[in-house]
Motif scaffolding. Structure first.
Motif, PDB file in Angstrom:
ATOM      1  N   LEU A 104     -22.641 -32.126  59.476  1.00  0.00           N
ATOM      2  CA  LEU A 104     -23.432 -32.667  60.582  1.00  0.00           C
ATOM      3  C   LEU A 104     -24.426 -31.612  61.179  1.00  0.00           C
ATOM      4  CD1 LEU A 104     -21.006 -34.802  62.858  1.00  0.00           C
ATOM      5  CD2 LEU A 104     -22.597 -35.638  61.124  1.00  0.00           C
ATOM      6  N   LEU A 105     -24.016 -30.273  61.385  1.00  0.00           N
ATOM      7  CA  LEU A 105     -24.942 -29.277  61.760  1.00  0.00           C
ATOM      8  C   LEU A 105     -26.177 -29.234  60.561  1.00  0.00           C
ATOM      9  CD1 LEU A 105     -25.809 -26.559  63.126  1.00  0.00           C
ATOM     10  CD2 LEU A 105     -24.149 -25.440  61.684  1.00  0.00           C
ATOM     11  N   GLY A 143     -32.778 -33.384  59.909  1.00  0.00           N
ATOM     12  CA  GLY A 143     -33.207 -34.543  60.450  1.00  0.00           C
ATOM     13  C   GLY A 143     -32.813 -35.680  59.440  1.00  0.00           C
ATOM     14  N   ILE A 144     -31.610 -35.696  58.960  1.00  0.00           N
ATOM     15  CA  ILE A 144     -31.088 -36.731  58.336  1.00  0.00           C
ATOM     16  C   ILE A 144     -29.956 -37.098  58.707  1.00  0.00           C
ATOM     17  CG2 ILE A 144     -32.597 -36.295  56.234  1.00  0.00           C
ATOM     18  CD1 ILE A 144     -29.638 -34.676  55.134  1.00  0.00           C
ATOM     19  N   LEU A 145     -29.629 -37.175  60.168  1.00  0.00           N
ATOM     20  CA  LEU A 145     -28.346 -37.637  60.473  1.00  0.00           C
ATOM     21  C   LEU A 145     -28.533 -39.259  60.557  1.00  0.00           C
ATOM     22  CD1 LEU A 145     -28.070 -35.606  63.701  1.00  0.00           C
ATOM     23  CD2 LEU A 145     -26.422 -35.696  61.874  1.00  0.00           C
ATOM     24  N   PRO A 146     -27.474 -39.979  60.489  1.00  0.00           N
ATOM     25  CA  PRO A 146     -27.380 -41.308  60.652  1.00  0.00           C
ATOM     26  C   PRO A 146     -28.217 -42.045  62.013  1.00  0.00           C
ATOM     27  CG  PRO A 146     -25.116 -40.722  60.124  1.00  0.00           C
ATOM     28  CD  PRO A 146     -25.895 -39.565  60.397  1.00  0.00           C
ATOM     29  N   THR A 147     -28.584 -43.218  61.760  1.00  0.00           N
ATOM     30  CA  THR A 147     -29.302 -43.618  62.965  1.00  0.00           C
ATOM     31  C   THR A 147     -28.437 -43.741  64.230  1.00  0.00           C
ATOM     32  OG1 THR A 147     -29.123 -45.971  62.092  1.00  0.00           O
ATOM     33  CG2 THR A 147     -31.433 -44.677  61.625  1.00  0.00           C
ATOM     34  N   ASN A 148     -27.262 -44.154  64.149  1.00  0.00           N
ATOM     35  CA  ASN A 148     -26.455 -44.235  65.447  1.00  0.00           C
ATOM     36  C   ASN A 148     -25.981 -42.911  65.938  1.00  0.00           C
ATOM     37  OD1 ASN A 148     -24.605 -43.645  63.072  1.00  0.00           O
ATOM     38  ND2 ASN A 148     -22.825 -44.862  64.238  1.00  0.00           N
ATOM     39  N   ALA A 149     -26.502 -41.799  65.340  1.00  0.00           N
ATOM     40  CA  ALA A 149     -26.095 -40.281  65.806  1.00  0.00           C
ATOM     41  C   ALA A 149     -26.942 -40.260  67.125  1.00  0.00           C
ATOM     42  CB  ALA A 149     -26.446 -39.278  64.933  1.00  0.00           C
TER      43      ALA A 149
END
Ligand SMILES: Nc1ncnc2c1ncn2[C@@H]1O[C@H](COP(=O)(O)OP(=O)(O)OP(=O)(O)O)[C@@H](O)[C@H]1O
Ligand SMILES: [Mg+2]
Length: 262
Positions: free
Chosen positions: A50-51, A57-63
């Protein structure tokens, strides 16, 4: 690259309509200087990937992400992340699923390379990582896990790279290829890039890193120079890091209850 007070939560639906937020990362910090290798170690699920994804900048949209990220003295905004990703900031993902299943792997290695020299450069990278020229025409499902890892690595080698984020680049890799990859990471650093090496392989981390960040339950509990991992670990700040160190084979597996999944 400097990350401070990073928190990441996910809003999730449960029982159909109710919403809740889970918070896998809270108050995480890490810092990588130019030319420095920082290893990020921690148990499975502690928040290492996650870090990496937050920086890229590729975290899922619900993050839901908060905290401060500075890159070369300026805030690393969403727009900047998009501009730098795959160029100045290069990523070696943990999962080979990041490769496009419908594109021959050679073509994937050529993405981002100057057109006239792309084929020649790909051939050289393949030779460097022990892949045959003909492997370039194969699709990801036709390659072994170890070969795919090497392909992923080849996609990260670009001129002008200033920050390399390698998420577990070494599992399932032949010792010779492992040595090659560690050498390549050192080469990035020698050329002035910062390197973040996320790994379960503490031996490799200690062999090449300058500092080690220990992540536990989404928090940085220790950011110490490699030299602190010596003797009985008396220079380490936390018992957790000390146990990690003492559990290594050369320290007689002093804490056998600590298991590291590959
Ligand atoms: N999209 C998501 N939605 C909800 N929770 C998530 C999501 N992605 C990750 N998590 C949770 O966040 C935590 C940290 O995940 P992460 O993938 O960063 O772990 P990791 O340290 O990389 O583990 P490993 O060493 O196994 O790769 C885990 O508990 C995971 O379940
Ligand atoms: Mg991970």
């Amino acid at each position: 690259m400097k990350v401070e007070n990073l928190s990441i939560g996910f809003s999730q639906y449960f029982r159909g309509t109710q919403k809740r937020v889970i918070q896998p990362i809270a108050n995480l910090h890490v810092e990588i200087e130019e030319g420095e290798i920082v290893a990020v170690v921690g148990a499975s699920g502690s928040g290492k990937s996650l870090l990496a994804h937050a920086i890229l900048g590729i975290l899922p949209t619900n993050a839901i992400c908060s905290g401060s990220m500075m890159y070369r003295g300026e805030e690393l905004t969403k727009k900047r992340k998009e501009e730098l990703r795959g160029r100045e900031i290069s990523f070696i993902p943990q999962s080979v699923n990041y490769l496009d299943p419908l594109m021959p792997v050679g073509k994937q290695v050529q993405i981002g390379l100057a057109k006239q020299r792309a084929q020649e450069r790909q051939n050289r990278l393949f030779a460097h990582y022990g892949l045959k020229e003909s492997d370039g025409r194969l699709y990801p499902h036709e390659l072994s896990g170890g070969m795919l890892r090497r392909v992923l690595f080849a996609t990260s080698v670009r001129e002008g790279v200033k920050l390399v984020i390698a998420d577990e680049p070494t599992p399932g890799i032949h010792p010779q290829a492992l040595a090659e990859i560690l050498k390549q990471l050192q080469q990035f650093a020698r050329e002035g890039a910062g390197v973040m090496l996320i790994t379960h392989d503490i031996m490799s981390a200690l062999a090449i890193a300058d500092r080690v960040a220990v992540i536990k339950d989404g928090q940085t509990i220790e950011l110490s120079p490699v030299s602190a991992f010596s003797g009985t670990g008396e220079q380490l700040q936390t018992d957790y890091a000390r146990e990690l160190w003492r559990a290594l084979p050369q320290n007689d597996f002093a804490c056998q209850e600590l298991r590291w999944e590959a």
